[in-house]
Design a protein around this motif. Structure first.
Motif: not given
Length: 561
Positions: A195-197, A279-285, A306-310, A312-325
């Motif tokens: 199911s979708q998270k 704020l930056v919101i990213s998704f995809g690779k 945004i990463q469905e399986n939760g 962490a992809k901290d590409t920009y070195r300032h990751l504060t939240r992973v949105l598992a959805c």
């Protein structure tokens, strides 16, 4: 002798929707090869070079969204799969890798074609399985059926990726003349229901509280396949909420509403404070733009991924939240709950985009002939329904500099190597009747020439080679560009052209070294033909570097006003 559990394995593959297999010749893998070749519901092709075979399978699976089976013999054959397996792992492309092996008692005993094949792909595989080395017991057959089901299910589960089954096989394994292949009509199968998270109401409330403080939101999609639903909601966020959406070419989400010429100005220090987001919101690779990555890292702003399986992809070195959805679900929620963003901030981004868009034509009209202006012309001639494959190094970067594309963009940015670009495009041709265009440099093209060493037609393949007889990107990087060893050890200059290769494989071939020849060659380049077509454009590496520098300079002058 027919090994029935191998027939059962192939029957399970077919039952679970695997319709394509890429086989490489070998004796130890004969039971697998014969079973796949003789199954009516699986289209099997044979590719002799295992490195090319794996990239071809990956190119197919990338388009189909379904695993493609790969079969090879024991020994170093399995190692030749590795570059494509690593690429598929980081691109999240499903593959089912089936490697035939010697029985375990013969490994490292001076027997032929033996290496340590169990878990040979290390961390670049979702999981590695080992089939039983005999099937004398009923439980061993049950175990083998369970493994193949588990492996195929895993290859599809988010994030999709390659799985490996190592299969020890004992002689005899060729069928006797009187034996017949009988695949089970109802092989054992089990599936995984998913199911979708979705984020909880409590999580969404915290997010909404934080968003109430944000007036300068930037959304950065990474590499992914085209998605009209995502495209639609992003365009709505731009138009209704004045969100800045920055799209690299490999995002396949570029539109008239997004910023796609950012590579020309985000590295400009004088613009940093005006463009810095909250704020930056990213998704995809991944993204291509190094200047955008550096800009976002320097901005010190919060980053939500945004990463469905939760993960962490901290590409920009300032990751504060992973949105598992799912990205689509969250962006639809954002469209409703986000306040309208700072209009002045939004206009600054789009004014810069407009300036670059208006400056590029005059910059090219004043330019000498080279690969950058040549590519600017070529992109206007590629049909919008063509699949557009881009080799790494300068080909994908030039296209990213040139803004919005209508074609689906495909590039091996999982590991970003030059190996396998030809083969990935060949795999794509096996899945569609639409044109498949590959734009590549000479180094990447000649590196993967065995992509064409097979017997299958590819009339829809069009190859454009930017041949500067060197790895020209090194002339654009400050470090190697300033070294006396540049030409021999970095650019690795060579004199090859593709004319002999085209003759060898029976491809149509055109050559251009100036604007007039290029325009003439493009006139019928996309006309239907029975053979693939190559258009080779010869340029000078030093001149290409000079042209790129001048175009960049003209754009910076226009930005300064």
């Amino acid at each position: 002798m027919i090994i029935q559990p191998i027939l059962d394995l192939v029957a399970i593959c077919a039952k679970k929707g695997i319709e394509n297999a890429i086989l490489s010749p070998g004796s130890r893998s004969a039971p697998l090869t014969l079973a796949f070749a003789r199954h009516a519901d699986i289209h099997s092709r044979t590719i002799s070079d295992e490195r090319s075979a794996a990239f071809i399978a990956m190119g197919m699976a990338q388009q189909l969204g379904q695993p493609v089976a790969l079969v090879c013999t024991s020994g170093s054959a399995a190692l030749n799969y590795y570059p494509a397996i690593a690429e598929a792992f980081f691109q999240q492309i499903p593959l089912l890798i089936l490697t035939a092996d010697r029985p375990p008692e013969w490994i490292d005993q001076w027997d032929g074609q033996t290496i340590y094949q169990q878990e040979v792909y290390g961390k670049h595989i979702k999981n590695s399985f080992q089939l039983p080395d005999s099937f004398e017991q009923k439980d061993q057959k049950w175990h083998a059926e369970r493994i193949i089901n588990e492996a195929i299910n895993l290859s599809r589960q988010f994030p999709a990726g390659p799985v490996h089954i190592n299969i020890p096989l004992r002689e005899p394994f060729y069928p006797d003349p009187e034996e017949t292949y009988e695949f089970p009509e109802s092989p054992r199968e089990f599936t995984v229901l998913t199911s979708q998270k979705q984020l909880s109401e409590e999580s969404l409330k915290h997010i909404q509280n934080r968003l109430s403080e944000i007036k300068k939101l930037v959304i950065v999609p990474g590499q992914q396949k085209p998605n009209p639903q995502l495209q639609g909601v992003l365009d709505q966020l731009v138009k209704e909420k004045e969100v800045v959406v920055i799209t690299d070419t490999i995002s396949n989400l570029q539109s008239e509403s997004s910023v796609s010429l950012h590579d020309h100005f985000v590295g400009n220090e004088s613009l940093f404070e005006d463009l810095k987001p909250e704020l930056v919101i990213s998704f995809g690779k991944s993204i291509i733009s190094k200047s955008l990555k550096q800009f976002l890292r320097k901005s010190n702003c919060s980053h939500w991924h945004i990463q469905e399986n939760g993960e962490a992809k901290d590409t920009y070195r300032h990751l504060t939240r992973v949105l598992a959805c799912s990205p689509l679900g969250f962006l639809n929620w954002l469209k409703i709950n986000l306040q309208v963003q700072d209009s002045e901030y939004f206009q600054k981004w789009h004014a810069l985009e407009k300036t670059v868009l208006q400056t590029l034509p005059s910059a090219f009209s004043e330019s000498e002939f080279g690969e950058y202006p040549a590519l600017n012309l070529i992109l206007k001639k590629i049909p919008p329904f063509s699949k557009l494959h881009l080799a790494n190094s300068m080909a994908v970067r030039y296209v990213n500099f040139l803004g919005k594309r209508n074609q689906e963009i495909i590039c091996n940015r999982g590991t970003s190597g030059i190996d396998g670009s030809n083969s990935t495009a060949v795999g794509c041709t096996f899945t569609t009747k639409e044109p498949v265009t590959l734009i590549t440099g000479d180094m990447a093209f000649f590196y993967d020439r065995n992509a064409f060493w097979h017997n299958y037609p590819m009339p829809n393949l069009r190859i454009i080679i930017l041949n500067n007889h060197a790895g020209g990107i090194f002339r654009l990087i400050d470090g190697p560009a300033k070294q006396p060893e540049l030409e021999e050890y970095f650019e690795t200059k060579q004199r090859l052209t593709a004319s002999h290769l085209a003759q060898e494989f029976g491809f149509h071939y055109d050559f251009a070294k100036n604007q007039e020849e290029l325009e003439n060659a493009l006139k019928d380049f996309y006309q239907p033909s029975l053979q693939p077509k190559i258009l080779e454009i010869e340029t000078s590496s030093p001149k290409n570097a000079e042209i790129l520098k001048k175009v960049k300079s003209k754009i910076q002058e226009a930005i300064k006003g």
